[in-house]
Scaffold this motif. Structure first.
Motif, short mmCIF file in Angstrom:
data_model
loop_
_atom_site.label_atom_id
_atom_site.label_comp_id
_atom_site.label_asym_id
_atom_site.label_seq_id
_atom_site.Cartn_x
_atom_site.Cartn_y
_atom_site.Cartn_z
N VAL A 22 0.85 -1.19 0.00
CA VAL A 22 0.00 0.00 0.00
C VAL A 22 0.88 1.24 0.00
CG1 VAL A 22 -1.81 -1.24 1.25
CG2 VAL A 22 -0.19 0.18 2.52
N PRO A 23 0.39 2.35 -0.56
CA PRO A 23 1.16 3.60 -0.56
C PRO A 23 1.13 4.26 0.81
CG PRO A 23 -0.97 3.98 -1.54
CD PRO A 23 -0.90 2.50 -1.26
N SER A 24 1.99 5.24 0.99
CA SER A 24 1.98 6.04 2.23
C SER A 24 2.26 7.49 1.88
CB SER A 24 3.01 5.52 3.23
OG SER A 24 4.32 5.61 2.70
N GLN A 25 1.95 8.38 2.81
CA GLN A 25 2.18 9.81 2.61
C GLN A 25 2.52 10.43 3.96
OE1 GLN A 25 -1.44 11.55 0.93
NE2 GLN A 25 -2.68 10.00 1.91
N VAL A 26 2.79 11.73 3.98
CA VAL A 26 3.26 12.40 5.19
C VAL A 26 2.43 13.66 5.42
CG1 VAL A 26 5.21 13.46 6.39
CG2 VAL A 26 5.61 11.55 4.83
N PHE A 27 2.10 13.90 6.70
CA PHE A 27 1.42 15.13 7.10
C PHE A 27 2.32 15.94 8.02
CE2 PHE A 27 -0.85 17.50 10.38
CZ PHE A 27 -1.61 18.36 9.60
N VAL A 28 2.47 17.22 7.72
CA VAL A 28 3.12 18.19 8.59
C VAL A 28 2.26 19.45 8.57
CG1 VAL A 28 5.20 19.56 9.01
CG2 VAL A 28 5.41 17.27 8.05
N SER A 29 2.10 20.09 9.73
CA SER A 29 1.29 21.29 9.80
C SER A 29 1.99 22.49 9.19
CB SER A 29 0.95 21.62 11.26
OG SER A 29 0.04 20.72 11.80
N ASN A 30 1.21 23.41 8.66
CA ASN A 30 1.69 24.74 8.30
C ASN A 30 2.29 25.39 9.55
OD1 ASN A 30 1.58 27.68 7.96
ND2 ASN A 30 0.39 27.29 6.11
N ASN A 31 3.48 26.00 9.42
CA ASN A 31 4.15 26.59 10.58
C ASN A 31 3.34 27.65 11.27
OD1 ASN A 31 6.40 24.99 10.22
ND2 ASN A 31 7.56 26.54 9.10
N ALA A 32 2.42 28.28 10.54
CA ALA A 32 1.61 29.36 11.13
C ALA A 32 0.35 28.84 11.79
CB ALA A 32 1.25 30.37 10.04
N MET A 33 0.12 27.52 11.76
CA MET A 33 -1.09 26.93 12.32
C MET A 33 -0.73 26.05 13.52
SD MET A 33 -3.43 28.11 10.29
CE MET A 33 -4.82 27.12 10.82
N PRO A 34 -1.47 26.14 14.62
CA PRO A 34 -1.20 25.24 15.76
C PRO A 34 -1.46 23.80 15.37
CG PRO A 34 -3.26 26.42 16.08
CD PRO A 34 -2.61 27.03 14.87
N CYS A 35 -0.72 22.91 15.98
CA CYS A 35 -0.80 21.49 15.65
C CYS A 35 -1.54 20.75 16.76
CB CYS A 35 0.61 20.91 15.49
SG CYS A 35 0.64 19.16 15.09
N GLY A 36 -2.45 19.87 16.39
CA GLY A 36 -3.12 19.02 17.37
C GLY A 36 -2.18 17.96 17.89
N THR A 37 -2.71 17.07 18.71
CA THR A 37 -1.88 15.99 19.24
C THR A 37 -2.72 14.72 19.34
OG1 THR A 37 -0.28 15.39 20.98
CG2 THR A 37 -2.34 16.46 21.68
N THR A 38 -2.12 13.64 19.80
CA THR A 38 -2.75 12.32 19.81
C THR A 38 -2.37 11.59 21.08
OG1 THR A 38 -0.86 11.20 18.81
CG2 THR A 38 -2.42 12.25 17.29
N ILE A 39 -2.75 10.30 21.14
CA ILE A 39 -2.30 9.46 22.24
C ILE A 39 -0.83 9.09 22.10
CG2 ILE A 39 -4.60 8.48 22.57
CD1 ILE A 39 -3.51 5.89 21.23
N GLY A 40 -0.21 9.39 20.95
CA GLY A 40 1.16 8.95 20.69
C GLY A 40 2.18 9.49 21.66
N PRO A 41 2.35 10.82 21.79
CA PRO A 41 3.34 11.34 22.73
C PRO A 41 3.06 10.93 24.18
CG PRO A 41 2.69 13.03 21.17
CD PRO A 41 1.75 11.89 20.97
N ILE A 42 1.78 10.83 24.54
CA ILE A 42 1.43 10.41 25.90
C ILE A 42 1.91 8.98 26.15
CG2 ILE A 42 -0.50 9.90 27.44
CD1 ILE A 42 -2.06 12.13 25.99
N THR A 43 1.65 8.08 25.19
CA THR A 43 2.05 6.69 25.35
C THR A 43 3.56 6.55 25.37
OG1 THR A 43 0.03 5.99 24.21
CG2 THR A 43 1.80 4.38 24.36
N ALA A 44 4.25 7.30 24.52
CA ALA A 44 5.70 7.24 24.48
C ALA A 44 6.30 7.68 25.82
CB ALA A 44 6.23 8.12 23.35
#
Length: 427
Positions: A363-385
């Motif tokens: 399957v293909p994959s892609q990448v998401f990065v926020s615009n530097n001028a926009m705040p970025c949300g978060t997930t359970i990822g950093p909490i779990t790490a």
């Protein structure tokens, strides 16, 4: 390599999963049903756990943890975890729900999570969740017919509405559910009767509204799918299906599925990613197979978790809101979510590991990065790490209208994500 056989049946099953999951409690029940049909069995947290190979799961409230112990797994065998969440932004019933003004019966609600309030206006809303009884038991409730509505103010009374709509969360978001006054039969008595329960036995409730419009394929060729609660029932469903696929093979790791509640409000609860539930399960899985502290540290040092949540597809009407070099698209495959300020947990090594899993799955994959001028949300990822000290990769599916009462994804993306997760866990 374990994969999920693709035709539109997997997306059809996601639609059925979403429709059966108007609340986190219904979502874990729907997930458990799929696991049981695949041979997993339930365990109770207060009971001794089996140490033999096989698949098991536990439920606590709106959270579910499942695992599959392969033949020959040792106490120090590392885990491959997929994590998602079961809750979605909505309107939740207050402790004193009965309200009303000017001859209308209304229900007092509290806004849960980051709700775009206008998306909840003029929709036929059902009511679902659980009611808790004096004897300590709980009953799931789903009133899946039009019961509530948050009415929009007519344009004649708000002539400049198209120049800016401001909705006060206290004054303007209170649903109506009939005519009369708050002294008539109350909401909880009505819900109890719907559930076949004595209203006098009800001592508490966790009830929430939901949009009744069912999921649907849209677009010229049905290449898109619209549904409520894709954030994050799409991730939860794909994780369940990937887990089932991995359990049919002979993985070298121990596959684990973690579906958490309360991600939309910070994850700080006993059923959220910020709580000890997942860590406790991993510790018990090591201990029940005779492991000690050394085995635990060895296992966690080689453990990898994929945190699954939806992400932003590039919006054709607001392209300037997105990072110019990263325009994720529906049906473009799973996307790695990257933020150097650790709002997402993906690093270069994690990106390489997940791209390799996508390649194994074809399957293909892609990448998401926020615009530097926009705040970025978060997930359970950093909490779990941070909580477990394990390597975490944040991934998702590109959608539009995130947090709306109705969201939009690609029709192929549920399969593409599930296939990648199966390859990740079944290695």
């Amino acid at each position: 390599m374990s994969t999920v056989v693709f035709d539109r049946s997997l997306t059809d099953d996601l639609m059925a999963f979403v429709s059966a999951s108007p609340s986190p409690y219904h979502a874990v029940r729907a997930a458990a049903g799929r696991l049981e049909r695949a041979g997993f069995t339930a365990v109770e947290e207060t009971a001794p756990w089996p140490s033999l190979p096989g698949g098991h799961y536990l439920i606590r409230g709106g959270a579910l943890i499942a695992w599959f112990i392969p033949e020959g797994a040792e106490a120090s065998t590392p885990f491959r975890i997929t994590g998602a969440h079961t809750d979605s932004p909505n309107l939740r019933v207050k402790p004193h729900p009965d309200a009303g003004r000017a001859g209308w019966k209304q229900v007092a609600v509290e806004i849960y999570g980051g709700v775009p309030r206008n998306t909840w206006l003029d929709r036929d809303l059902g009511l679902a969740g659980r009611i808790s009884l004096l004897d300590g038991t709980s009953t799931l409730v789903d009133i899946d017919r039009p019961l509530l509505r948050v009415p929009q103010l007519a344009v004649h009374l708000h002539r400049d509405v198209n120049q800016g709509l401001v909705l006060d969360p206290q004054q303007h978001m209170t649903p109506i559910w009939g005519l009369g006054g708050p002294d008539d039969e109350g909401l909880i008595a009505y819900v109890a009767k719907e559930a076949g329960v004595d209203p006098d036995a009800v001592a508490g409730w966790d009830l929430m509204t939901y949009d009744l419009q069912p999921p649907a394929y849209i677009g010229r060729d049905g290449e898109l799918m619209a549904a409520p609660r894709l954030d994050d029932l799409l991730g939860a469903h794909s994780a369940v299906m990937g887990m089932i696929a991995a359990s049919q093979g002979a993985p070298s790791h121990i596959p684990v599925l973690a579906l958490f509640d309360h991600e939309e409000v910070g994850s700080e609860s006993d059923t959220g990613a910020g709580g000890p539930l997942l860590g406790n399960v991993l510790d018990r899985l090591i201990a029940v197979r005779g492991g000690n502290a050394e085995d635990r540290l060895r296992a966690l040092a080689a453990t990898v978790c994929v945190s699954i949540d939806v992400g932003h597809a590039v919006h054709p009407n607001y392209v300037e809101k997105h990072e110019p070099g990263h325009h994720p698209m529906p049906n473009g495959g799973p996307m790695l979510k990257v933020n150097v300020n650790q709002r997402y947990a993906t690093d270069g090594a994690g990106r390489a590991a997940f791209v390799a899993a996508c390649q194994r799955a074809g399957v293909p994959s892609q990448v998401f990065v926020s615009n530097n001028a926009m705040p970025c949300g978060t997930t359970i990822g950093p909490i779990t790490a941070a909580r477990l000290g394990i390597h975490v990769i944040d991934v998702g599916v590109a959608i539009l209208s995130m947090h709306s009462a109705r969201e939009l994804c690609g029709s192929d993306d549920p399969y593409l994500l599930a296939a990648a997760l199966a390859a990740f866990q079944g290695e």
